[in-house]
Motif scaffolding. Structure first.
Motif, short mmCIF file in Angstrom:
data_model
loop_
_atom_site.label_atom_id
_atom_site.label_comp_id
_atom_site.label_asym_id
_atom_site.label_seq_id
_atom_site.Cartn_x
_atom_site.Cartn_y
_atom_site.Cartn_z
N SER B 143 0.78 -1.10 -0.05
CA SER B 143 0.06 -0.16 0.16
C SER B 143 0.96 1.24 0.02
CB SER B 143 -0.94 0.10 1.08
OG SER B 143 -0.29 0.16 2.18
N VAL B 144 1.96 1.19 0.53
CA VAL B 144 3.02 2.40 0.56
C VAL B 144 3.65 2.64 -0.71
CG1 VAL B 144 5.18 3.31 1.64
CG2 VAL B 144 3.42 2.07 3.13
N LEU B 146 2.13 1.77 -3.79
CA LEU B 146 1.17 2.16 -4.31
C LEU B 146 0.81 3.63 -4.11
CD1 LEU B 146 -1.03 1.21 -6.31
CD2 LEU B 146 -2.44 0.77 -4.43
N ALA B 147 0.88 3.97 -2.84
CA ALA B 147 0.53 5.35 -2.34
C ALA B 147 1.59 6.32 -3.02
CB ALA B 147 0.56 5.54 -0.99
N ALA B 148 2.88 5.86 -2.95
CA ALA B 148 4.17 6.43 -3.65
C ALA B 148 3.93 7.02 -5.07
CB ALA B 148 5.45 6.09 -3.36
N ASP B 149 3.26 5.69 -5.85
CA ASP B 149 3.12 5.92 -7.41
C ASP B 149 2.05 6.96 -7.52
OD1 ASP B 149 5.35 4.54 -8.14
OD2 ASP B 149 4.01 2.52 -7.90
N GLY B 150 0.97 6.74 -6.73
CA GLY B 150 -0.31 7.54 -6.84
C GLY B 150 -0.27 8.74 -6.61
N MET B 151 0.91 9.28 -5.70
CA MET B 151 1.00 10.60 -5.33
C MET B 151 1.72 11.05 -6.40
SD MET B 151 -0.08 11.24 -2.23
CE MET B 151 -1.38 9.87 -2.47
N GLY B 152 2.23 10.49 -7.66
CA GLY B 152 3.20 11.08 -8.61
C GLY B 152 4.54 11.19 -8.22
N MET B 153 5.14 10.34 -7.55
CA MET B 153 6.58 10.33 -7.31
C MET B 153 7.13 9.58 -8.43
SD MET B 153 7.54 9.50 -3.20
CE MET B 153 6.87 10.35 -1.95
N THR B 154 8.26 10.27 -9.03
CA THR B 154 9.03 9.37 -10.17
C THR B 154 9.54 8.27 -9.52
OG1 THR B 154 10.87 10.62 -9.70
CG2 THR B 154 9.42 11.64 -11.24
N GLN B 157 12.45 9.40 -7.05
CA GLN B 157 11.60 10.07 -6.04
C GLN B 157 11.41 8.87 -4.98
OE1 GLN B 157 9.14 12.73 -7.75
NE2 GLN B 157 10.30 14.57 -7.41
#
Lengths: 311, 243, 378
Positions: B143-144, B146-154, B157
């Motif tokens: 979930s973490v 997924l959240a990083a991708d979903g927030m728009g981190m490259t 990042q």
């Protein structure tokens, strides 16, 4: 506005999402309901390109999402997931600051925005802000997750089972809060859930998904009144369809001239509330308040029972 | 808690005391030395040997850690995912290889001295660090990630801001294991003419002087325990203050 | 092979132009590299190159892991046999004290073939029974090849032939050190672990102490144990008669025993305390006595964790027993350290190769056994 145009996603020859076309109006909540494996989360993730469609396209306010770099697109879209997915090594405040940070906002603007959001979601910035996710209650973590998703003022908010990890009492409150927040901000929300009751409570429109396809896409009242397929009817459940239907209509609509004894039903009460009050207080007529709070008419048992059956 | 602290300080004082003033331990060690033989090892200073010993360990483990972390990052990226099962199997296989064998086999390739020891420490040090870094990176909750991708981190990042910080305690734990093995192997390195505290033990064994064996053994053991304990404190500090 | 493992075929192909063999005038002289043609002669070299091209082509064309493992295993065996044949050919026109060993080309090709086998195996994920069968097959094949004399002219085996008696004697000592100390540690460690689950107060202290023992470098512990064991031998009647002496087997045995304790005790505790509460409550609820619960529920459920410790300890002991040679305990380490002293690579290999093989086999067999336990996750 989110628009799916003949979107499909195929994994190993199996279409998880199968030729779905759907338009989500600006400023509304659309709930996508389905059993696990129905493709609802995949559909959601195609909006922020966590999943790329095999065929078809997804438009966001008329722009093909495929034409925007994925990271830029995602920073413009809020995203809330079931287990909240908070970064365990960052404080609540820093979690909320994630997207503004990625967008390079100035420090002061980020701090102000974090504070504003925390207050909006009833989180004390000085108490909750410096806590780490493992120090938060389930409800607090969920709200921090919502605040994080809203941080950069997205016009679209994607929510994947956002209340799935909450216990029933907190869940109901969280749903009410979300509805209020959405009305206040005017955000377009796409919410995925397996819980039909939640979809009925929150959705302006409901899309019922099965095996990658949309069985029905309609407002909640229409879904209850006329389930398009047996699957939709199964999801609704047989037992309390009438109460669900009543719970979607304001009792004031049934008000007819006249007077009745006992406490007055508030103006925003639903027909389900009216029936419950009748049964509990042993009356068959209730006074109903008008917009000004004063009794504007009565609501009778016969009218209620008739209203509980669509058609 | 205080007991552990006192234990640490006593050990540290003992090790430092022996390094700085070995002669004050003569009365304790005399019973172990055969008559007419020196009680305290005198062919090199203990400070010098300790620095050499630690120097070998640091010089090998630092590049070892960098390479191991780099490899663990590579096999956990989508492009390197194909090598993940193989690299896991290789690490398992590599750890059945005794460090002494690596040390001995490096001698014919690079000759005697510090080099074969450095090579053995470097190669063997890779395994625990790689294994732990891998566990840390793979263990980032779905979930973490997924959240990083979903927030728009490259991807970059996400790696620097989320994955590596979350893997850090396990990485340091791996470095701790590697460091202890390295201290042990560096001691054996004196059989291939590397400078380390092991040379005192070997000299004692060769000359049948148990006093040398005991002082070298105690000092090496103290060094290993202190390093293990110290790195344990680092791990605990990182875990307490997740950042 | 459309995948990225194809990258391994590059060094494999390149190995053909690197020296296949190293020729030494005697066992410690500097080596002269010999290429493929030098070693095998033009005819056989051509055949070998053709076979290598065929193998590379097959690996590129085949997708099923089974076939790839088969081809890679064939390559592995073929390489070893080829090396043996080449060594015999070079040794035939050389004086008897000359030695032929494998060169860089051979080692690189062997490593590539080994990696391809391991990669294929990780994709196949064979079940434990099949894994045991494959281990047996590998041991059988190794035995046949070594026994056939096909490799007799290789330098490592020349070292072996010069000291075959010592080899088996030291091998037996090595096994006794590694497995004997493990057995005693199991006998002491498992009951100690069971006891510690009942004594949560002293558990951390005991485990910390054992961790500290494990931290002590091997050579330091081996050396320091000479003192107390020497004292026992000198002062305890009968101890010397039992073979206990200050140097030699006894301190090494005790050191390995001490190193073994931590994994065994810690995993016994972890295995027993890891039995789910719901299971123990169900057992109590059905009226099992404490003893019955321990024997029928707790220990069987903890067994995979305890056996994992056993695997760790055995691999660790087999490796560490080599250090015992430094205090006169014997074992394969004797050859390793003699070889280091004489800079005789082949002698080092004579000690290192069986140690590695033994550790690898033990690890593979233990892994398979653990996977065979009822309810074990594969």
């Amino acid at each position: 506005m989110i628009r799916f145009e003949s979107v499909s996603k195929v994994y190993d020859g199996i279409a998880v999402v199968d030729d779905v076309s759907l338009t989500l109006e600006r400023g509304t909540i659309t709930a996508v309901v389905g059993t696990s494996g129905s493709g609802k989360s995949t559909l959601l993730r195609m909006v922020n390109r966590l999943v790329e469609p095999t065929a078809g396209r997804v438009l966001l306010d008329g722009t093909d999402t495929a034409s925007v770099p994925a990271a830029d697109l995602r920073r413009r879209i809020g995203y809330v997931i079931q287990d909240h997915g908070l970064f365990p090594h960052w404080t609540a405040a820093r979690n909320i600051a994630t997207v503004p940070g990625l967008l390079g906002w100035p420090r002061a603007a980020i701090d102000a925005r974090v504070r504003e959001l925390m207050l909006m979601l009833q989180l004390d910035p000085d108490v909750i802000g410096p806590r780490f996710p493992h120090e938060l209650s389930g409800g607090q973590a969920q709200r921090v997750g919502v605040a994080r998703a809203l941080a950069a003022r997205p016009e679209v908010l994607l929510m994947d089972e956002p209340f799935g990890a909450l216990d029933p009492v907190i869940r109901q409150q969280a749903q009410t809060d979300l509805r209020k927040l959405q009305q206040q901000l005017g955000t377009t929300v796409m919410l995925v859930t397996h819980d039909m009751a939640e979809a009925i409570r929150l959705g302006d429109r409901i899309a019922v998904m099965r095996a990658g396809r949309i069985d029905q896409f309609a407002p909640p009242a229409e879904i209850i009144a006329a389930p398009a397929t047996g699957f939709v009817a199964d999801l609704l459940g047989e037992g309390d369809r009438a109460f669900r239907y009543l719970s979607l209509q304001p009792a004031a609509r049934l008000a007819r001239p006249g007077a009745a004894d006992g406490p007055v039903l508030p103006a925003d009460a639903t027909m389900a509330d009216a029936l419950a009050e009748m049964i509990w207080s042993g009356r068959d007529r209730l006074p109903v308040a008008g917009p000004d709070g004063h009794p504007a008419g009565v609501c009778t048992r016969d009218d209620l029972i008739r209203a509980g059956r669509p058609g | 808690m205080t007991g552990a602290l006192i234990g640490r300080l006593v050990l540290l004082a003992g090790v430092l005391g022996f390094i700085l003033a070995p002669d004050s331990f003569v009365p304790l060690l005399r019973p172990f030395a055969p008559d007419g033989m020196p009680v305290i090892y005198d062919r090199a200073g203990f400070g010098n040997l300790t620095l050499w010993h630690l120097g070998l360990v640091v010089a090998a483990i630092v590049p070892s850690a960098l390479l191991a972390i780099l490899l663990a990052v590579l096999v956990t990226r989508p492009r390197g995912a194909e090598f993940l099962p193989l690299s896991r199997a290789l690490v398992g296989f590599g750890q059945t290889f005794p460090p002494v064998a690596v040390l001995a086999l490096a001698v014919p390739v690079v000759g005697f001295g510090a080099w074969p020891t450095l090579i053995a420490l470097f190669l063997y040090g890779l395994l625990p660090i790689f294994e732990n870094a891998l566990a840390g990176l793979v263990g980032v909750p779905a979930s973490v990630a997924l959240a990083a991708d979903g927030m728009g981190m490259t991807p970059r990042q996400k790696l620097w801001q989320v994955e590596l910080p979350l893997a850090l305690p396990l990485v340091v734990e791996g470095i701790r294991i590697s460091a202890v093995i390295a201290i042990s192997t560096a001691a054996i390195g004196s059989t291939v003419a590397a400078r380390s505290l092991g040379e005192v033990i070997i000299a004692g064994l060769n000359a049948n002087n148990l006093s040398f064996v005991v002082q070298g053994g105690l000092l090496t053991a103290g060094l290993a325990v202190l390093v293990y304990d110290g790195l344990g404190l680092v791990v605990a500090a990182i875990r307490r203050r997740p950042r | 092979m459309r995948d990225r493992m194809a990258i391994l075929l590059l060094p494999l192909a390149a190995s053909a132009v690197l020296p296949l063999a190293v020729f030494r005038a005697n066992r410690i002289a500097a080596g002269q590299p010999h290429g493929l043609v030098d070693t095998l002669g033009p005819g056989a070299a051509g055949l070998a190159l053709g076979a290598l091209a065929l193998v590379i082509g097959a690996l590129l064309a085949l997708h099923r892991p089974v076939l790839r493992v088969a081809v890679a295993a064939g390559l592995l065996v073929g390489l070893i046999l080829l090396m043996g044949w080449g060594a015999a050919r070079l040794a035939a026109d050389a004086p008897p004290q000359a030695r032929v060993g494998p060169g860089t080309g051979f080692w690189i090709a062997l490593a590539c073939a080994g990696l391809l086998v391991i990669d294929g195996m990780t994709r196949l994920r064979p079940g434990p029974a099949l894994r045991l069968a494959l281990v047996a097959l590998a041991v059988g094949a190794g035995w046949l090849i070594l026994g056939s004399g096909a490799l007799a002219q290789l330098s490592v085996l020349q070292e072996y032939q010069n000291r075959s008696g010592a080899f088996w004697r030291e091998g037996a000592k090595h096994l006794w050190l590694a497995f004997g100390s493990f057995g005693v540690a199991m006998l002491a460690g498992v009951p100690a672990g069971i006891l510690l689950t009942r004594l949560p107060r002293i558990r951390p202290a005991v485990l910390n102490l054992l961790t500290m023992v494990q931290t002590i470098p091997s050579i330091a512990l081996f050396g320091m144990l000479i003192v107390p064991l020497g004292w026992v031998a000198a002062n305890l009647p009968g101890a010397a008669a039992l073979g206990i002496r200050g140097i030699g087997m006894a301190p090494a045995f005790v050191a390995l025993f001490l190193y073994s304790l931590l994994p065994i005790v810690a995993n016994t505790v972890a295995g027993l305390t890891g039995v789910p509460r719901s299971v123990t409550e169900a057992a109590d609820g059905m009226g099992l006595t404490a003893r019955q619960r321990m024997l029928r529920v707790d220990i069987p459920l903890a067994l995979p964790v305890i056996l994992t410790a056993a695997r760790i300890v055995l691999v660790q002991n087999i490796g560490m027993a080599t250090v015992g040679a430094l205090i006169g305990a014997g074992g394969f380490g004797t050859f390793v350290f003699q070889g280091v002293g004489q800079t005789a690579t082949d002698l080092i290999l004579l000690g290192a190769l069986p140690t590695v093989a033994l550790a690898f086999l033990t690890s593979a067999v233990m892994d398979a056994l653990i996977a065979m336990l009822p309810g074990a996750a594969r």
